[in-house]
Design an enzyme around this catalytic site. Structure first.
Site, PDB file in Angstrom:
ATOM      1  CB  CYS A 260       2.412  -5.868   3.065  1.00 44.95           C
ATOM      2  SG  CYS A 260       2.439  -6.320   1.504  1.00 44.95           S
TER       3      CYS A 260
ATOM      4  CB  CYS B 140      -0.734  -4.962  -1.695  1.00 48.19           C
ATOM      5  SG  CYS B 140      -0.919  -6.624  -1.438  1.00 48.19           S
ATOM      6  CB  SER B 141      -3.059  -4.274   2.320  1.00 51.31           C
ATOM      7  OG  SER B 141      -3.818  -5.182   1.252  1.00 51.31           O
ATOM      8  CB  CYS B 142       0.950  -9.208   2.926  1.00 47.04           C
ATOM      9  SG  CYS B 142       1.078  -9.488   1.141  1.00 47.04           S
TER      10      CYS B 142
END
Lengths: 213, 100, 92
Positions: free
Chosen positions: A118, A121-123
Site C-alpha cells: 500500500c 499508507c498501510s492498507c
C-alpha cells in the site's frame, strides 16, 4: 536471515524486542492518547470496556486465520473457486469476522507470483491477518515495491525466475488483498490442519513462500 | 512515496505497546461512531508533511491524525484537550503511573 | 457508462492539492481495466466529511515496462484501484 534480531538482548516470546511503554518517561504522544481516551469516556462516546474489547479483538487476529483460509483453498477446489470470486464471503463462510472489509484473493501459480503493497499508507487485510509488520509500513517498502519489486523480493530471500510474471497490487483504495500461495510440492498427503502450518504471514503478502513440508 | 528511491527494507519489528494498541482501537471506534472516515485520517496524515514521516513513529502520527479528526468533528475542544493533557502530566512521570 | 474489462484507459494527469488515492506514479499512464469493483463513495469527499456520491471503482492493470522504462522485468504488472473520474475518457 531477514527476521533475525541479533542486535537485541531481550526478546519477547514472539522474537521481538520488548517495548518499555509502561515504565519509560511519559511522552507527549502517550499523554495525548490518554487525554483523548479519557475525554471520549467522560463524554459518553465510549466505555473503557469497549476500548479493551476492540484491543482484544485485534489481538485475537493473526496470520493463523489467513493460513486456515489458504489451507482450505488448497484442499477444497470449490472453496478455492469461491475465495477467488469473493474473498470476503469465503472468509466469512469460515467464521472469520472481517467486518465490512472487501477482500480480494490473488492466486500464485507455476507462472505467476503476486505481491501486495500500500503506497498510500498501510492498507492490509488486518481483519484476517492481524496488524501489519513494521516493514510493511516503512518508506522503503512502500516506495520500492512498485518500482523494483524483484529487488525487494530478493531482500526477503525470494528470487523469481525470469520467465515468471510478477503482479504487484497497490492496495490504496477500498479493496484489501491476500495472496493465495501455490501449494508446496510433496504435500499431497497432508491434512488441511498440517498444511496451514506451512503458510507463513509473508507468503500471504507475497514477500515469502510457504514452508516446505 | 510510491516509486521514490529508497534504501533496503528495514526488517526489524517490535511488539505493539499498549498505548499503540489503544490508539489503534480509538481509531477504529471513532470511525464506528461516525466521527470520521479512514480517508479523513489519511488526509490529516498527509497534511502533516514529509517531515513528520521522518521524525515521528507510526502511532505518533496516527494519534495526531485521530486528534485532528476528533477536533474537526467537535467531539472535544482544544481547550479541553490541553487541560486534560496537563492534568494527566501532573499525575506522574511514566505511562503506567498516570492512568486514572 | 461503465467500462468493460479489457478496455484501455489513460489516467488523468491533474494534480489538485488534497487527499487523493490515485498514485502520482500512475498519472498520465495507460493501462487496461482488469475488473469492475462497483460503486464506492468518493474518498476525495469522505476525507472532508462532506456529502460523497458514489463513483465506479475499477482495478486497472499497468505494465511495469510502461510505468518504469528501466524496469527489470517489463512484462511484470501493477494493479491499482482507480475511480472513474480519474480516467481520461477522451484519451486514445
Amino acid at each position: 536471515m531477514p527476521h533475525d534480531h541479533h542486535d537485541h538482548d531481550h526478546l519477547s516470546p514472539s522474537g521481538h524486542p520488548y517495548r518499555k511503554d509502561n515504565d519509560g518517561q511519559l511522552t507527549y504522544w502517550q499523554t495525548m492518547e490518554i487525554a483523548i481516551r479519557e475525554l471520549m469516556v467522560e463524554k459518553g462516546e465510549l466505555t473503557p470496556a469497549q476500548i479493551q474489547a476492540q484491543i482484544d479483538a485485534m489481538d485475537a487476529r493473526s496470520p493463523a486465520n489467513g493460513a486456515a483460509v489458504v489451507a482450505r483453498a488448497w484442499t477444497d477446489p470449490e472453496f478455492k473457486q469461491r475465495l477467488l470470486e469473493n474473498g470476503s464471503d469465503a472468509a466469512r463462510e469460515m467464521g472469520f469476522d472481517i467486518g465490512p472489509m472487501h477482500l480480494v484473493a490473488v492466486e500464485n501459480t507455476s507462472d505467476t507470483h503476486n505481491l501486495i503493497v500500500c503506497t498510500l499508507c498501510s492498507c492490509y487485510p488486518r481483519n484476517l491477518l492481524g496488524l501489519p509488520p513494521d516493514w510493511y509500513k516503512t518508506r522503503e517498502y512502500r516506495s520500492r515495491a512498485v518500482r523494483e519489486p524483484r529487488a525487494v523480493l530478493r531482500e526477503f530471500g525470494v528470487e523469481l525466475p525470469a520467465d515468471m510474471t510478477l503482479r504487484v497490487h497497490d492496495s490504496t483504495a477500498d479493496m484489501r488483498y491476500i495472496v493465495l500461495p501455490a501449494r508446496p510440492e510433496g504435500t499431497e498427503n497432508l491434512t488441511a490442519e498440517d498444511l496451514a502450518k506451512l503458510v507463513t504471514r509473508d507468503s500471504m503478502i507475497g514477500t515469502g513462500l510457504p514452508k516446505a513440508p | 512515496m510510491g516509486g521514490d528511491a529508497a534504501g533496503p527494507v528495514p526488517m526489524d519489528g517490535h511488539d505493539f505497546a499498549i498505548w499503540e494498541k489503544r490508539v489503534d482501537a480509538l481509531v477504529i471506534l471513532g470511525q464506528q461512531r461516525g466521527h470520521f472516515t479512514v480517508d479523513g485520517l489519511r488526509r490529516a496524515l498527509e497534511d502533516m508533511g514529509e517531515q513528520a514521516f521522518e521524525s515521528m513513529t507510526y502511532y505518533e502520527r496516527w494519534v495526531t491524525s485521530l486528534n485532528q479528526n476528533l477536533i474537526e468533528a467537535g467531539v472535544y475542544s482544544l481547550e479541553e484537550l490541553g487541560t486534560k493533557m496537563e492534568e494527566v502530566k501532573a499525575r506522574g512521570d511514566t505511562y503506567g503511573a498516570v492512568q486514572s | 457508462m461503465t467500462l468493460s474489462p479489457g478496455t484501455k484507459v489513460r489516467i488523468k494527469t491533474m494534480a489538485p492539492l488534497g487527499h487523493i488515492r490515485t498514485p502520482h506514479y500512475l498519472r498520465g499512464k495507460t493501462g487496461v481495466v482488469e475488473r469492475v469493483l462497483g460503486p464506492f463513495k468518493n474518498p476525495e469527499q469522505l476525507a472532508y466529511m462532506v456529502p460523497a456520491p458514489t463513483r465506479t471503482l475499477y482495478r486497472v492493470r499497468f505494465e511495469m515496462g510502461h510505468i518504469w522504462p528501466d524496469a527489470e522485468a517489463p512484462q511484470d504488472t501493477l494493479d491499482a484501484e482507480i475511480y472513474e473520474h480519474w480516467i481520461d475518457q477522451d484519451a486514445p
